[in-house]
Design an enzyme around this catalytic site. Structure first.
Site, PDB file in Angstrom:
ATOM      1  N   HIS A  30       0.844  -1.196   0.000  1.00 32.61           N
ATOM      2  CA  HIS A  30       0.000   0.000   0.000  1.00 32.61           C
ATOM      3  C   HIS A  30       0.879   1.245   0.000  1.00 32.61           C
ATOM      4  O   HIS A  30       1.266   1.737   1.069  1.00 32.61           O
ATOM      5  CB  HIS A  30      -0.912   0.000   1.224  1.00 32.61           C
ATOM      6  CG  HIS A  30      -1.837  -1.176   1.299  1.00 32.61           C
ATOM      7  ND1 HIS A  30      -1.399  -2.435   1.646  1.00 32.61           N
ATOM      8  CD2 HIS A  30      -3.177  -1.269   1.081  1.00 32.61           C
ATOM      9  CE1 HIS A  30      -2.440  -3.269   1.632  1.00 32.61           C
ATOM     10  NE2 HIS A  30      -3.520  -2.589   1.284  1.00 32.61           N
ATOM     11  N   GLY A 118      -3.826  -3.798  11.628  1.00 30.27           N
ATOM     12  CA  GLY A 118      -4.269  -4.280  10.327  1.00 30.27           C
ATOM     13  C   GLY A 118      -5.777  -4.304  10.306  1.00 30.27           C
ATOM     14  O   GLY A 118      -6.400  -3.627   9.485  1.00 30.27           O
ATOM     15  N   LEU A 120      -8.849  -2.782  10.870  1.00 30.95           N
ATOM     16  CA  LEU A 120      -9.016  -1.353  11.098  1.00 30.95           C
ATOM     17  C   LEU A 120      -9.809  -1.079  12.368  1.00 30.95           C
ATOM     18  O   LEU A 120     -10.774  -1.767  12.685  1.00 30.95           O
ATOM     19  CB  LEU A 120      -9.694  -0.701   9.888  1.00 30.95           C
ATOM     20  CG  LEU A 120      -8.804  -0.621   8.645  1.00 30.95           C
ATOM     21  CD1 LEU A 120      -9.583  -0.095   7.450  1.00 30.95           C
ATOM     22  CD2 LEU A 120      -7.585   0.256   8.903  1.00 30.95           C
ATOM     23  N   ASP A 156      -9.302   7.067   7.601  1.00 30.53           N
ATOM     24  CA  ASP A 156     -10.753   7.093   7.420  1.00 30.53           C
ATOM     25  C   ASP A 156     -11.356   5.746   7.787  1.00 30.53           C
ATOM     26  O   ASP A 156     -12.398   5.679   8.453  1.00 30.53           O
ATOM     27  CB  ASP A 156     -11.090   7.414   5.954  1.00 30.53           C
ATOM     28  CG  ASP A 156     -10.783   8.854   5.582  1.00 30.53           C
ATOM     29  OD1 ASP A 156     -11.301   9.755   6.259  1.00 30.53           O
ATOM     30  OD2 ASP A 156     -10.036   9.076   4.613  1.00 30.53           O
ATOM     31  N   GLY A 157     -10.712   4.671   7.357  1.00 25.19           N
ATOM     32  CA  GLY A 157     -11.238   3.341   7.653  1.00 25.19           C
ATOM     33  C   GLY A 157     -11.282   3.050   9.136  1.00 25.19           C
ATOM     34  O   GLY A 157     -12.251   2.470   9.644  1.00 25.19           O
ATOM     35  N   ILE A 188      -9.950   9.235   0.646  1.00 28.38           N
ATOM     36  CA  ILE A 188      -9.896   8.154  -0.340  1.00 28.38           C
ATOM     37  C   ILE A 188      -9.799   6.835   0.413  1.00 28.38           C
ATOM     38  O   ILE A 188      -9.020   6.702   1.355  1.00 28.38           O
ATOM     39  CB  ILE A 188      -8.679   8.276  -1.278  1.00 28.38           C
ATOM     40  CG1 ILE A 188      -8.681   9.615  -2.027  1.00 28.38           C
ATOM     41  CG2 ILE A 188      -8.629   7.117  -2.261  1.00 28.38           C
ATOM     42  CD1 ILE A 188      -9.747   9.736  -3.081  1.00 28.38           C
ATOM     43  N   HIS A 261      -3.937   3.355  -3.408  1.00 30.76           N
ATOM     44  CA  HIS A 261      -4.161   2.858  -2.049  1.00 30.76           C
ATOM     45  C   HIS A 261      -3.491   1.510  -1.806  1.00 30.76           C
ATOM     46  O   HIS A 261      -2.675   1.379  -0.894  1.00 30.76           O
ATOM     47  CB  HIS A 261      -5.663   2.728  -1.772  1.00 30.76           C
ATOM     48  CG  HIS A 261      -5.970   2.066  -0.464  1.00 30.76           C
ATOM     49  ND1 HIS A 261      -6.022   2.759   0.719  1.00 30.76           N
ATOM     50  CD2 HIS A 261      -6.223   0.765  -0.142  1.00 30.76           C
ATOM     51  CE1 HIS A 261      -6.297   1.929   1.712  1.00 30.76           C
ATOM     52  NE2 HIS A 261      -6.421   0.709   1.211  1.00 30.76           N
ATOM     53  N   SER A 383     -23.447  -8.916  37.706  1.00 37.50           N
ATOM     54  CA  SER A 383     -23.803 -10.229  37.161  1.00 37.50           C
ATOM     55  C   SER A 383     -22.593 -11.119  36.931  1.00 37.50           C
ATOM     56  O   SER A 383     -22.656 -12.332  37.125  1.00 37.50           O
ATOM     57  CB  SER A 383     -24.567 -10.056  35.836  1.00 37.50           C
ATOM     58  OG  SER A 383     -25.806  -9.421  36.043  1.00 37.50           O
ATOM     59  N   GLU A 410     -18.351  -3.672  24.476  1.00 36.14           N
ATOM     60  CA  GLU A 410     -17.578  -4.918  24.412  1.00 36.14           C
ATOM     61  C   GLU A 410     -16.491  -4.884  23.342  1.00 36.14           C
ATOM     62  O   GLU A 410     -15.400  -5.418  23.533  1.00 36.14           O
ATOM     63  CB  GLU A 410     -18.501  -6.118  24.155  1.00 36.14           C
ATOM     64  CG  GLU A 410     -19.307  -6.557  25.357  1.00 36.14           C
ATOM     65  CD  GLU A 410     -20.681  -5.935  25.389  1.00 36.14           C
ATOM     66  OE1 GLU A 410     -21.539  -6.398  26.152  1.00 36.14           O
ATOM     67  OE2 GLU A 410     -20.903  -4.965  24.611  1.00 36.14           O
ATOM     68  N   PHE A 436     -21.864 -12.596  24.210  1.00 31.37           N
ATOM     69  CA  PHE A 436     -21.300 -11.383  23.636  1.00 31.37           C
ATOM     70  C   PHE A 436     -19.803 -11.500  23.363  1.00 31.37           C
ATOM     71  O   PHE A 436     -19.165 -10.507  22.983  1.00 31.37           O
ATOM     72  CB  PHE A 436     -21.592 -10.189  24.544  1.00 31.37           C
ATOM     73  CG  PHE A 436     -23.061  -9.982  24.783  1.00 31.37           C
ATOM     74  CD1 PHE A 436     -23.956  -9.992  23.722  1.00 31.37           C
ATOM     75  CD2 PHE A 436     -23.558  -9.819  26.059  1.00 31.37           C
ATOM     76  CE1 PHE A 436     -25.317  -9.824  23.924  1.00 31.37           C
ATOM     77  CE2 PHE A 436     -24.918  -9.656  26.282  1.00 31.37           C
ATOM     78  CZ  PHE A 436     -25.805  -9.653  25.207  1.00 31.37           C
ATOM     79  N   HIS A 472     -29.681 -14.732  24.389  1.00 29.89           N
ATOM     80  CA  HIS A 472     -28.723 -14.648  25.482  1.00 29.89           C
ATOM     81  C   HIS A 472     -28.171 -16.016  25.888  1.00 29.89           C
ATOM     82  O   HIS A 472     -27.435 -16.115  26.875  1.00 29.89           O
ATOM     83  CB  HIS A 472     -29.372 -13.980  26.704  1.00 29.89           C
ATOM     84  CG  HIS A 472     -29.438 -12.494  26.596  1.00 29.89           C
ATOM     85  ND1 HIS A 472     -30.035 -11.859  25.535  1.00 29.89           N
ATOM     86  CD2 HIS A 472     -28.965 -11.503  27.406  1.00 29.89           C
ATOM     87  CE1 HIS A 472     -29.951 -10.554  25.710  1.00 29.89           C
ATOM     88  NE2 HIS A 472     -29.293 -10.308  26.827  1.00 29.89           N
TER      89      HIS A 472
END
Length: 664
Positions: A30, A118, A120, A156-157, A188, A261, A383, A410, A436, A472
């Site tokens: 890149h 890596g 993002l 941006d990512g 970009i 890019h 909990s 999380e 989760f 859950h």
């Protein structure tokens, strides 16, 4: 700080040309980000970032995190130029087998790489954990010793990803003013201009999080330096500097396009770019003498700062020997030899209890003996039972506690814990419901790749959650976690196994561990006279023995007691049955073949019971194993009723095994 703009621009051009040469030689990579960010990165590295390449693990160094890890040639070029153990041969071996310059930065592989980045958003969130670590160390041992700053280059990512939003929110709440994001605002992305999908005001969003936000021309070094100065002077707020840049800066035909890019520029465009930058077109991997001299002078000043700190540190150690001993233990992540016995003593009186409660008891013991043991939950400590009593809360302006309130975040919680672990100063833990864990999986995977000692705690581990229903009730999560290499997955059955699972996780310094606990009460197990608690460290052991078994019935967690009950019923019908508890499949796999065979003898039938997906048991215990589990979602009803409906009673297990043996 005065800027030597001429030499900084020469440094930036060197970084650009090294980067495009390496990408072109690899025919992969890149180039756009290094070309676009070299100006502001050069200002940061030469004038602000505090480090010593000869002592890359200096405890008070500033941290630079390249969250946009795809642009790693920027980082590798800097590390090479500033004297880290990353010679030019490694730059030339970019993305090749056995090199220290992989396609995305990997912690522990390359000196000077602070985080594995890596995916993002992960580096952005790791940076919050790194900054929090600095505040916590300063609160314990003094700001004169620990005052490092964390700089993250985000893209941006990164800022589109949800994990960075959670982390940014918490950083603002905690007022982490030792954290600076340098946002490569080039508009970009890989698929084209970002306005196809991303038109929000990033500045206003971060202002809403409580950050100090500035904007500058990322190619104007004076503007960049001014913004950094203001960021460092800011108190009570993390900083975001929006650096407007041109992706692929210097490339005549590909700048400001997505073509720059994620693909090499091509031989002709590389030459054209060098010509455009005033560089010899045919020179490859060129580092001019004047650039070397400029960087060497900067490094010498940084080394002097490091030495001055070491002198202060030695004086502090002499004046505060007890505190120094604690710091030394914390940095080594020592485990007190007494800890194992004290953990077991906490469960000396067998009683029926939920393993989440037993875990809570263990946490109190550990917190007294392991100075770097800190953590918290995703707004769930009542909990998950994970609050350290008397440990104090971490909050803005008060970082000396042991309890971190992550909030319902999380995704960021796992990444922040990894940030703490990257400093090698803490053994962090996180906690939420097992279902989760899917929110945390990217951070857990990166933690495993990076060999971080983080503890991921999960409770409410099966359909026994009951009335809350299938959303859950985790079914597939335990087995899916076992798919992550270098992650230990513990599902303890009672207090003894809880104690030893924690002990195993604390002595496992080169990878993360997951500890999974029940919501419902479980009985304390009776064990053979030959049993010792260290047997748990083998991952599997005999919990109920019999002479000349015709069946081995294995189980984990809450199903161990069920298996013992089923074994009694099977023996009453003439099938001698051994019961094996398997709290950690990964540790069992590491045992010698002889030990494995002693538990599961050749020619003896094997069945296994676990309240989760059956997929995977045949690869663990053999193709002929009977796996009793649940391969469908749960339901909303009391847990005891679901156990009957789903066949997880001693009688139901016995009947399934008997039918299977008869069919054989």
């Amino acid at each position: 700080m005065a800027l030597d703009t001429k030499n900084l621009q020469r440094l930036a051009t060197t970084v650009r040309t090294l980067s495009i040469d390496a990408v072109q030689k690899a025919n992969s990579g890149h180039p756009g980000l290094p070309l676009g960010t070299a100006d502001f990165a050069s200002v940061l590295w030469a004038n602000y970032l505090r480090f010593n390449p000869k002592e890359p693990d200096w405890a008070n160094r500033d941290r630079f995190v390249l969250s946009a890890g795809h642009g790693c040639m920027l980082l590798y070029s800097m590390l090479n130029l500033f004297g880290y153990d990353l010679p030019m041969s490694q730059i030339q071996a970019f993305r090749q087998w056995d090199s220290k310059t992989p396609g995305h930065p990997e912690f522990g592989m390359t000196p000077g790489v602070e985080c594995t980045t890596g995916p993002l958003g992960q580096g952005a969130a790791n940076s919050v954990g790194l900054a929090l670590s600095g505040k916590m160390l300063a609160a314990r041992y003094g700001e004169d010793l620990f005052n490092y700053r964390v700089y993250a280059l985000v893209s941006d990512g990164d800022l589109m990803e949800g994990v960075s939003a959670e982390a940014g929110s918490l950083a603002g709440h905690l007022q982490l003013d030792n954290l600076v994001y340098l946002y490569d605002d080039n508009k970009i992305s890989l698929a084209g201009e970002t306005d196809k999908c991303f038109t929000e005001s990033v500045a206003k969003r971060y202002e809403g999080y409580g950050w100090f936000v500035q904007s500058c021309d990322g190619h104007n070094m004076a503007e960049v330096a001014s913004c950094i100065d203001k960021a460092l002077a800011q108190k009570g707020k993390p900083s975001l500097i929006c650096c407007r840049t041109i992706l692929g800066f210097g490339s005549p035909n590909k700048k400001n396009t997505h073509e720059a890019h994620g693909a090499p520029l091509g031989p002709d465009e590389v030459k054209a770019t060098k010509k455009n930058l005033g560089w010899p077109e045919d020179a490859q991997f060129l580092v001019p003498d004047d650039v070397q001299a400029f960087v060497a002078a900067a490094v010498e000043k940084k080394a002097q700062e490091c030495q001055a700190w070491k002198t202060r540190f030695e004086g502090w150690k002499a004046s505060k020997p007890d505190l120094a001993k604690q710091l030394e233990s914390q940095l080594a992540r020592d485990v007190d030899p007494k800890l194992k016995d004290e953990l077991l003593a906490a469960f000396k009186e067998p009683k029926k209890d939920a393993t989440r409660n037993l875990s809570g008891n263990a946490i109190q013991v550990i917190a007294k003996h392991v100075p770097g043991f800190v953590g918290g939950s995703a707004d769930l400590d009542p909990s998950t039972k994970t609050y350290i009593k008397g440990g104090g809360d971490i909050s803005h302006g008060s970082f000396g506690g042991k309890n971190i309130h992550f909030g319902v975040r999380e995704h960021a919680m796992g990444s922040l814990a990894n940030g703490l672990a990257y400093t090698r100063s803490w053994i962090p833990y996180t906690a939420t419901f097992l279902v989760f864990s899917d929110y945390m999986r990217p951070a857990m995977r990166v933690g495993a790749i990076s060999h971080l000692q983080s503890l991921y705690l999960f409770t409410h581990d099966s359909f026994w959650v009951g009335e809350d229903g299938p959303t859950h009730e985790p079914i597939e999560q335990v087995m899916s976690l076992r798919l992550i290499p270098n992650l230990l997955v513990f599902r303890p059955a009672d207090g003894v196994e809880v104690a030893m699972s924690y002990y195993a996780a604390l002595i496992h310094k080169h990878g993360p561990s997951t500890l999974i606990f029940s919501r419902q009460n479980l009985p304390a197990l009776a064990r053979p006279a030959a049993f010792t608690p260290d047997d748990v460290l083998k991952g599997a052991y005999v919990v109920k023995e019999c002479a000349q078994p015709k069946l081995v019935l294995a189980a984990t967690g809450s199903e161990v007691a069920t298996a013992v009950e089923a074994a009694a019923l099977l023996e009453a019908e003439g099938t001698p049955t051994r019961v094996v508890s398997m709290p950690c499949v990964e540790l069992f796999k590491k045992q010698p073949d002889g030990y494995k065979a002693s538990l599961f003898p050749t020619g003896v039938k094997t069945a296994v019971v676990e309240a989760g997906s059956t997929l995977g048991w045949k690869s663990i215990l053999g193709a002929d194993v009977l796996a009793i589990g649940i391969d469908h979602y749960g339901a909303s009803a009391p847990g005891e009723l679901l156990a009957e409906k789903f066949g997880f009673t001693g009688k139901a297990v016995k009947e399934k095994v008997s039918a299977w043996l008869s069919a054989k």
